[in-house]
Design a protein around this motif. Structure first.
Motif, PDB file in Angstrom:
ATOM      1  N   SER A  78       0.829  -1.196   0.000  1.00 27.93           N
ATOM      2  CA  SER A  78       0.000   0.000   0.000  1.00 27.93           C
ATOM      3  C   SER A  78       0.867   1.251   0.000  1.00 27.93           C
ATOM      4  CB  SER A  78      -0.878  -0.004   1.258  1.00 27.93           C
ATOM      5  OG  SER A  78      -1.598   1.197   1.345  1.00 27.93           O
ATOM      6  N   LEU A  79       0.492   2.242  -0.797  1.00 31.16           N
ATOM      7  CA  LEU A  79       1.183   3.527  -0.806  1.00 31.16           C
ATOM      8  C   LEU A  79       0.392   4.607  -0.075  1.00 31.16           C
ATOM      9  CD1 LEU A  79       2.467   3.390  -4.447  1.00 31.16           C
ATOM     10  CD2 LEU A  79       3.930   3.910  -2.489  1.00 31.16           C
ATOM     11  N   PHE A  80      -0.942   4.497  -0.124  1.00 32.95           N
ATOM     12  CA  PHE A  80      -1.793   5.542   0.463  1.00 32.95           C
ATOM     13  C   PHE A  80      -3.155   4.917   0.694  1.00 32.95           C
ATOM     14  CE2 PHE A  80      -4.687   9.170   0.323  1.00 32.95           C
ATOM     15  CZ  PHE A  80      -3.972  10.221   0.874  1.00 32.95           C
ATOM     16  N   SER A  81      -3.523   4.763   1.955  1.00 32.77           N
ATOM     17  CA  SER A  81      -4.764   4.056   2.294  1.00 32.77           C
ATOM     18  C   SER A  81      -5.720   5.013   2.994  1.00 32.77           C
ATOM     19  CB  SER A  81      -4.414   2.862   3.197  1.00 32.77           C
ATOM     20  OG  SER A  81      -5.563   2.251   3.728  1.00 32.77           O
ATOM     21  N   TYR A  82      -6.859   5.273   2.369  1.00 31.71           N
ATOM     22  CA  TYR A  82      -7.864   6.234   2.836  1.00 31.71           C
ATOM     23  C   TYR A  82      -9.155   5.446   3.010  1.00 31.71           C
ATOM     24  CZ  TYR A  82     -10.880  10.504   2.051  1.00 31.71           C
ATOM     25  OH  TYR A  82     -11.801  11.537   2.106  1.00 31.71           O
ATOM     26  N   ALA A  83      -9.507   5.179   4.256  1.00 32.09           N
ATOM     27  CA  ALA A  83     -10.675   4.334   4.533  1.00 32.09           C
ATOM     28  C   ALA A  83     -11.748   5.141   5.236  1.00 32.09           C
ATOM     29  CB  ALA A  83     -10.272   3.151   5.408  1.00 32.09           C
ATOM     30  N   THR A  84     -13.006   4.832   4.953  1.00 30.98           N
ATOM     31  CA  THR A  84     -14.113   5.399   5.718  1.00 30.98           C
ATOM     32  C   THR A  84     -14.749   4.254   6.508  1.00 30.98           C
ATOM     33  OG1 THR A  84     -15.627   5.064   3.875  1.00 30.98           O
ATOM     34  CG2 THR A  84     -14.565   7.223   4.041  1.00 30.98           C
ATOM     35  N   ARG A  85     -15.713   4.595   7.362  1.00 37.91           N
ATOM     36  CA  ARG A  85     -16.352   3.543   8.157  1.00 37.91           C
ATOM     37  C   ARG A  85     -17.060   2.527   7.273  1.00 37.91           C
ATOM     38  NH1 ARG A  85     -15.990   4.761  13.508  1.00 37.91           N
ATOM     39  NH2 ARG A  85     -15.501   6.952  13.841  1.00 37.91           N
ATOM     40  N   SER A  86     -17.570   2.984   6.127  1.00 41.81           N
ATOM     41  CA  SER A  86     -18.327   2.044   5.298  1.00 41.81           C
ATOM     42  C   SER A  86     -17.481   1.371   4.214  1.00 41.81           C
ATOM     43  CB  SER A  86     -19.547   2.717   4.681  1.00 41.81           C
ATOM     44  OG  SER A  86     -19.150   3.820   3.901  1.00 41.81           O
ATOM     45  N   LYS A  87     -16.377   2.003   3.784  1.00 39.68           N
ATOM     46  CA  LYS A  87     -15.549   1.398   2.718  1.00 39.68           C
ATOM     47  C   LYS A  87     -14.061   1.490   3.069  1.00 39.68           C
ATOM     48  CE  LYS A  87     -18.595   1.854  -1.272  1.00 39.68           C
ATOM     49  NZ  LYS A  87     -19.639   2.863  -0.974  1.00 39.68           N
ATOM     50  N   ASP A  88     -13.436   0.318   3.241  1.00 42.43           N
ATOM     51  CA  ASP A  88     -12.008   0.329   3.605  1.00 42.43           C
ATOM     52  C   ASP A  88     -11.136   0.815   2.449  1.00 42.43           C
ATOM     53  OD1 ASP A  88     -12.609  -2.148   2.277  1.00 42.43           O
ATOM     54  OD2 ASP A  88     -10.686  -2.932   2.954  1.00 42.43           O
ATOM     55  N   ASN A  89     -11.579   0.573   1.207  1.00 42.04           N
ATOM     56  CA  ASN A  89     -10.814   1.042   0.041  1.00 42.04           C
ATOM     57  C   ASN A  89     -11.532   2.225  -0.619  1.00 42.04           C
ATOM     58  OD1 ASN A  89      -9.133  -1.137   0.601  1.00 42.04           O
ATOM     59  ND2 ASN A  89     -10.125  -2.452  -0.905  1.00 42.04           N
TER      60      ASN A  89
END
Ligand SMILES: *[C@@H]1O[C@H](CO)[C@@H](O)[C@H](O)[C@H]1NC(C)=O
Ligand SMILES: *[C@@H]1O[C@H](CO)[C@@H](O)[C@H](O)[C@H]1NC(C)=O
Ligand SMILES: *[C@@H]1O[C@H](CO)[C@@H](O)[C@H](O)[C@H]1NC(C)=O
Ligand SMILES: [Ca+2]
Length: 223
Positions: free
Chosen positions: A67-78
């Motif tokens: 992974s280079l940059f991981s931006y997750a929200t509560r509903s979607k990890d990707n």
């Protein structure tokens, strides 16, 4: 008096966590493969995104995926993920959907990466070392959601966690910036050549971050 002192202490400790750092002459070194070392980046503004550009520099000799940059929200990890899937291939995920870009890698060189997306067309631009790859598109009409955990060094499979050692980044990362618009080609050329521009979502020159685990801040040995 005691209450005032406590108030002042609380005030200063809050300042300590929110005062941004100028990282422009620094890189983050992830020295070892782990399942926990990561850096949490705190955005300057919380908003959903109709457009964005992420740029960073990375230097690694990993030949596996990472992974280079991981931006997750509560509903979607990707929700937004920049991922090196294998040698010669980058993936960009938006709203859990994926597209791939092919490139010829050179592991002896650091790489400058910019990825941008606009909702109106869904078009992604992937720039590797100042060269635009073949454009592709996904998630036309989508909005990248706010209130994300933004993590370098590990790939999130849940909001802020569920990391896997085999997806961790080992190497050096710097010049991480994120804008809420699509950067022009001339803007990307200048960034590649080492000029800095302030960015409004994540700004390497005024960064709020938290280091977790074995991550070391160093001066770069590479441009
Ligand atoms: C996103 O980009 C499109 C196309 O360039 C533009 O029309 C729109 O105003 C932008 N949206 C925002 C919120 O800046
Ligand atoms: C990779 O980069 C190194 C250093 O610039 C260069 O010597 C080498 O020829 C490059 N290899 C390929 C396959 O382009
Ligand atoms: C996180 O990982 C644990 C252990 O592998 C698993 O039980 C759990 O379901 C995962 N949670 C999410 C949200 O993926
Ligand atoms: Ca994930």
């Amino acid at each position: 008096m005691e209450r005032i002192l406590t108030g002042i202490l609380v005030f200063y400790s809050l300042l300590g966590t929110i005062a941004p750092t100028d990282m422009r002459s620094k890189v983050l070194v992830f020295p070892k493969e782990t399942s926990d070392a990561h850096v949490l980046l705190i955005p300057q503004i919380e908003k959903s995104l109709e457009n964005f550009t992420i740029c960073l520099r990375a230097y690694t000799d990993l030949t596996r995926h990472y992974s280079l940059f991981s931006y997750a929200t509560r509903s979607k990890d990707n929700e937004l993920l920049l991922y090196k899937s294998q040698t010669g291939e980058y993936n960009l995920f938006i709203g859990n959907e994926k597209i791939s870009f092919k490139v010829i890698d050179n592991l002896s060189l650091p790489v400058h990466i910019c990825a941008s997306w606009e909702s109106v067309s869904g078009i992604v631009e992937m720039w590797i070392n100042n060269k635009p790859l073949v454009r592709k598109g996904l998630k036309k009409g989508y909005l990248v959601k706010a209130e994300a955990k933004i993590i370098l060094g590990q790939e999130q499979d849940s909001f802020g966690g569920n990391f896997s050692q085999k997806q961790s980044f080992v190497g050096e990362i710097g010049d991480v910036n994120m804008w809420d618009y699509v950067l022009s080609p001339s803007h990307i050329h200048s960034l590649y050549n080492g000029e800095t521009y302030s960015a409004n979502i994540l700004d390497w020159g005024a960064l709020n971050y938290e280091i977790k685990g074995y991550v070391v801040i160093k001066s770069p040995l590479w441009p």
